[in-house]
Design a protein around this motif. Structure first.
Motif, PDB file in Angstrom:
ATOM      1  N   PHE A   1      -4.255   1.370   5.778  1.00  0.00           N
ATOM      2  CA  PHE A   1      -5.518   0.910   5.199  1.00  0.00           C
ATOM      3  C   PHE A   1      -5.371  -0.467   4.554  1.00  0.00           C
ATOM      4  O   PHE A   1      -6.181  -1.365   4.770  1.00  0.00           O
ATOM      5  CB  PHE A   1      -6.024   1.913   4.165  1.00  0.00           C
ATOM      6  N   THR A   2      -4.332  -0.652   3.738  1.00  0.00           N
ATOM      7  CA  THR A   2      -4.187  -1.924   3.034  1.00  0.00           C
ATOM      8  C   THR A   2      -3.850  -3.067   3.993  1.00  0.00           C
ATOM      9  O   THR A   2      -4.209  -4.218   3.740  1.00  0.00           O
ATOM     10  CB  THR A   2      -3.124  -1.820   1.931  1.00  0.00           C
TER      11      THR A   2
ATOM     12  N   TYR B   1      -7.249   9.234   8.228  1.00  0.00           N
ATOM     13  CA  TYR B   1      -7.325   7.892   7.653  1.00  0.00           C
ATOM     14  C   TYR B   1      -7.423   7.914   6.133  1.00  0.00           C
ATOM     15  O   TYR B   1      -6.792   7.114   5.460  1.00  0.00           O
ATOM     16  CB  TYR B   1      -8.525   7.165   8.255  1.00  0.00           C
ATOM     17  N   ALA B   2      -8.236   8.809   5.573  1.00  0.00           N
ATOM     18  CA  ALA B   2      -8.463   8.797   4.140  1.00  0.00           C
ATOM     19  C   ALA B   2      -7.424   9.604   3.381  1.00  0.00           C
ATOM     20  O   ALA B   2      -7.547   9.834   2.206  1.00  0.00           O
ATOM     21  CB  ALA B   2      -9.865   9.326   3.821  1.00  0.00           C
TER      22      ALA B   2
ATOM     23  N   GLY C   1       2.165   2.080  -3.341  1.00  0.00           N
ATOM     24  CA  GLY C   1       1.201   2.376  -4.389  1.00  0.00           C
ATOM     25  C   GLY C   1       0.811   1.192  -5.240  1.00  0.00           C
ATOM     26  O   GLY C   1       0.175   1.356  -6.284  1.00  0.00           O
TER      27      GLY C   1
ATOM     28  N   CYS D   1      -8.007  -3.248  -3.655  1.00  0.00           N
ATOM     29  CA  CYS D   1      -7.959  -1.897  -3.100  1.00  0.00           C
ATOM     30  C   CYS D   1      -7.437  -0.956  -4.178  1.00  0.00           C
ATOM     31  O   CYS D   1      -6.447  -1.250  -4.842  1.00  0.00           O
ATOM     32  CB  CYS D   1      -7.032  -1.866  -1.888  1.00  0.00           C
TER      33      CYS D   1
ATOM     34  N   SER E   1      -4.138  10.454   1.289  1.00  0.00           N
ATOM     35  CA  SER E   1      -3.472   9.666   0.259  1.00  0.00           C
ATOM     36  C   SER E   1      -1.994   9.485   0.550  1.00  0.00           C
ATOM     37  O   SER E   1      -1.266   8.942  -0.281  1.00  0.00           O
ATOM     38  CB  SER E   1      -3.664  10.339  -1.104  1.00  0.00           C
TER      39      SER E   1
ATOM     40  N   ARG F   1      -2.130   5.041   3.628  1.00  0.00           N
ATOM     41  CA  ARG F   1      -2.600   3.988   2.742  1.00  0.00           C
ATOM     42  C   ARG F   1      -2.077   2.631   3.190  1.00  0.00           C
ATOM     43  O   ARG F   1      -2.761   1.611   3.078  1.00  0.00           O
ATOM     44  CB  ARG F   1      -2.180   4.250   1.300  1.00  0.00           C
TER      45      ARG F   1
ATOM     46  N   GLY G   1       0.815  -1.213   0.000  1.00  0.00           N
ATOM     47  CA  GLY G   1       0.000   0.000   0.000  1.00  0.00           C
ATOM     48  C   GLY G   1       0.841   1.253   0.000  1.00  0.00           C
ATOM     49  O   GLY G   1       0.566   2.215  -0.732  1.00  0.00           O
ATOM     50  N   GLU G   2       1.869   1.267   0.817  1.00  0.00           N
ATOM     51  CA  GLU G   2       2.754   2.430   0.890  1.00  0.00           C
ATOM     52  C   GLU G   2       3.440   2.688  -0.444  1.00  0.00           C
ATOM     53  O   GLU G   2       3.705   3.839  -0.812  1.00  0.00           O
ATOM     54  CB  GLU G   2       3.799   2.222   1.983  1.00  0.00           C
TER      55      GLU G   2
ATOM     56  N   ALA H   1      -5.277   4.645  -4.594  1.00  0.00           N
ATOM     57  CA  ALA H   1      -5.344   5.647  -3.530  1.00  0.00           C
ATOM     58  C   ALA H   1      -6.744   5.651  -2.968  1.00  0.00           C
ATOM     59  O   ALA H   1      -7.719   5.566  -3.701  1.00  0.00           O
ATOM     60  CB  ALA H   1      -4.987   7.033  -4.048  1.00  0.00           C
ATOM     61  N   VAL H   2      -6.866   5.748  -1.639  1.00  0.00           N
ATOM     62  CA  VAL H   2      -8.169   5.755  -0.994  1.00  0.00           C
ATOM     63  C   VAL H   2      -8.839   7.085  -1.232  1.00  0.00           C
ATOM     64  O   VAL H   2      -8.247   8.141  -1.050  1.00  0.00           O
ATOM     65  CB  VAL H   2      -8.034   5.514   0.522  1.00  0.00           C
TER      66      VAL H   2
END
Length: 548
Positions: A459-460, A448-449, A404, A415, A451, A456, A401-402, A418-419
């Motif tokens: 989140f992932t 949290y949301a 990308g 996922c 980018s 992220r 996630g980090e 980007a969230v």
């Protein structure tokens, strides 16, 4: 309307048949194994209203959403018309705006037939989707996910039709007991007015407890600086306004979210019918289009009452997240622990935390949710020593996630890169926002949301577990729906790890057994043959509140 029988290759296996009426066409073909149509949300409510139920379907537009996500194109238009335009290289039309749910109303009926595509075009989109499934990272898993999501669409439509049993009389009594009498003109009920007076008296001036800025200013004038009026921030303060303020906030939330106006808007003929939307979030968790069905406070659950002679079978999955983590990580030690139906956190504590269950629970949830600093880092290190593959699995998801990269659930839900900033952080982080305690929990609300890479990654890390759990629950619902097909029992409620079935009293034990069997089947279908078990705590009650 036009119909065509399809062969195993997804191509027409016979002539195109023209039928004047959808309901008559489906009713005349009870042996059809699976219906392929553009949108379950548009077609199925009309069939249910006519008393027609189908066993299986393939939702073209829902499949398009999953496939776009898998291809790293999450958020592109998902309609069948958009899919056709992409296939033919033409301009892609935007999706129509989401329809708002009318209070107390059913889902809209089937839209005019010209809102869809000609049969030949729909078949072209469907055939291309089959080819795209073949190109997926794990084609068979992706096909299973699409089938499970389509089954979830059928369940959602049937739950919308059935409605959750609701006693308006009990609800009114609960409101009266909590809030006191209603005043004319729609003002605050008596108990809220009394608490507002107590708050004002504690500050020595008139303060509006429903206005956070007014409360923050009042505390500042008393020499106490706070950043918000969330419970976790004010409950430790030494000030006489704290106790009535916390009580006011709790009751105010009930009055606004589930008060008399809500009851009038959303409950009809003994049923609460929100519009359940399967797969309404990035992780695949469900939402509702109005009514706040997934945020029913515990005290209001007293109004959820079975019909006379019927019962509510309320089933909660036990410690679902760590069990899912065991299944997707294939960590031998954690799978062995998750293969027992006993308390998983206690078993983990016996192995890694000297019997300290609370510390074990914090460590496991910290690994899933990204609590990797302070005590969380120490707990994570102990967890990593005993269950290295499990921790490595979520660590890799966070790293991806980090960086990308696309991150997928076990079945292939993806996922996005980007969230979106519009995602509800509490909802996606697994915090049930209708719970007073959880809604005021600070860890997951801020930032949290965003980018940025670390956000992220957090989140992932959670996504691979929560999303895989959502995949599993879809197959659970599909199996339970099939088990109840020949019963009077109805699925009436579902959220994340809890399901409610409304059934005649004599069917209750059959339903309890069906839930257990559906859980076992869903585990095997989703994750293959593993020792992991997914037990449920079930309660057979007349009132939802009695299940907790």
């Amino acid at each position: 309307m036009e119909l065509a029988a399809l062969g195993p290759d997804g191509l027409p296996a016979g002539p195109v048949v023209r039928e004047p009426d959808l309901v008559a066409a489906v009713r005349a073909r009870p042996r059809v194994g699976r219906w392929v149509w553009r949108s379950t949300a548009e077609v199925y409510p009309r069939l249910l209203a006519a008393g027609v139920r189908v066993d299986r379907c393939y939702d073209v537009e829902d499949a398009e959403t999953l496939l776009l996500g898998h291809e790293g194109r999450y958020g592109e238009p998902r309609s069948a018309a958009a899919a056709l335009a992409r296939l033919r290289g033409g301009p892609v039309p935007p999706d129509p705006p989401q329809r708002s749910a009318a209070p107390g109303a059913q889902s809209s009926l089937f839209e005019p037939e010209d809102a869809g595509l000609p049969l030949a075009d729909l078949l072209a989109v469907y055939a291309e989707q089959q080819r795209r499934h073949d190109r997926a990272e794990h084609p068979e898993r992706m096909r299973l996910l699409t089938a499970a999501e389509s089954a979830g669409m059928l369940v959602a439509a049937e739950m919308n039709r059935a409605g959750l049993p609701w006693s308006a009389e009990v609800h009114r009594q609960v409101l009266h007991d909590l809030l006191g009498e209603r005043y004319a003109g729609g003002g605050e009920p008596r108990r809220l007015a009394e608490l507002a007076d107590e708050v004002s008296a504690a500050f020595g001036r008139r303060v509006r407890p429903d206005l956070p800025a007014d409360v923050i200013k009042a505390f500042a004038q008393a020499g106490i600086r706070i950043r918000s009026t969330r419970r976790w921030e004010i409950e430790s303060l030494d000030h006489p306004a704290v106790k009535p303020l916390i009580e006011y906030k709790k009751l105010y939330r009930v009055w606004v979210a589930h008060g008399w106006s809500w009851l009038q808007d959303w409950v009809r003929e003994g049923r609460f019918r929100p519009e359940f939307l399967a797969g309404g979030t990035v992780t695949g968790r469900w939402v509702t289009n109005g009514g706040g069905a997934l945020q029913i406070p515990k005290v209001i659950r007293r109004a959820v009452v079975a019909d006379p002679g019927w019962r509510l079978v309320v089933a909660d999955a036990d410690q679902m997240e760590p069990r899912v983590l065991a299944a997707i990580s294939r960590d031998p030690g954690l799978m062995e622990v998750a293969g027992r139906e006993s308390d998983l956190y206690q078993s983990v504590s016996d192995r890694a935390f000297s019997g300290d269950r609370d510390q074990a629970k914090l460590a496991v949830l910290g690994a899933v949710y990204g609590q990797t600093s302070g005590d969380g880092l120490k707990n994570l290190a102990a967890l990593r020593r005993r269950f290295p593959r499990a921790v490595a699995y979520v660590d890799e998801a966070a790293r991806a996630g980090e960086e990308g990269r696309l991150v997928r659930t076990w079945l292939g839900r993806t996922c996005p890169p980007a969230v979106r900033a519009t995602e509800d952080p509490a909802e996606e982080a697994g915090i049930p926002t209708g719970d007073e305690e959880a809604a005021d929990t600070p860890q997951w609300v801020a930032g949290y949301a965003s980018s940025d890479a670390r956000a992220r990654g957090r989140f992932t890390r959670n996504f691979v577990v929560q999303g895989s759990a959502a995949d599993w629950t879809l197959l659970l619902l599909a199996a339970l729906r099939r088990a109840c097909a020949d019963l009077a029992a109805e699925l009436v409620f579902f959220q994340h790890d809890e399901v409610i079935v409304h059934c005649p009293k004599e069917e209750a034990e059959t339903v309890v057994a069906a839930i257990r069997e559906a859980s076992d089947l869903a585990g095997r279908l989703t994750f293959g043959q593993t020792p992991v078990r997914f037990p449920f705590t079930t309660a057979v009650v007349e009132c939802y509140a009695d299940a907790k």
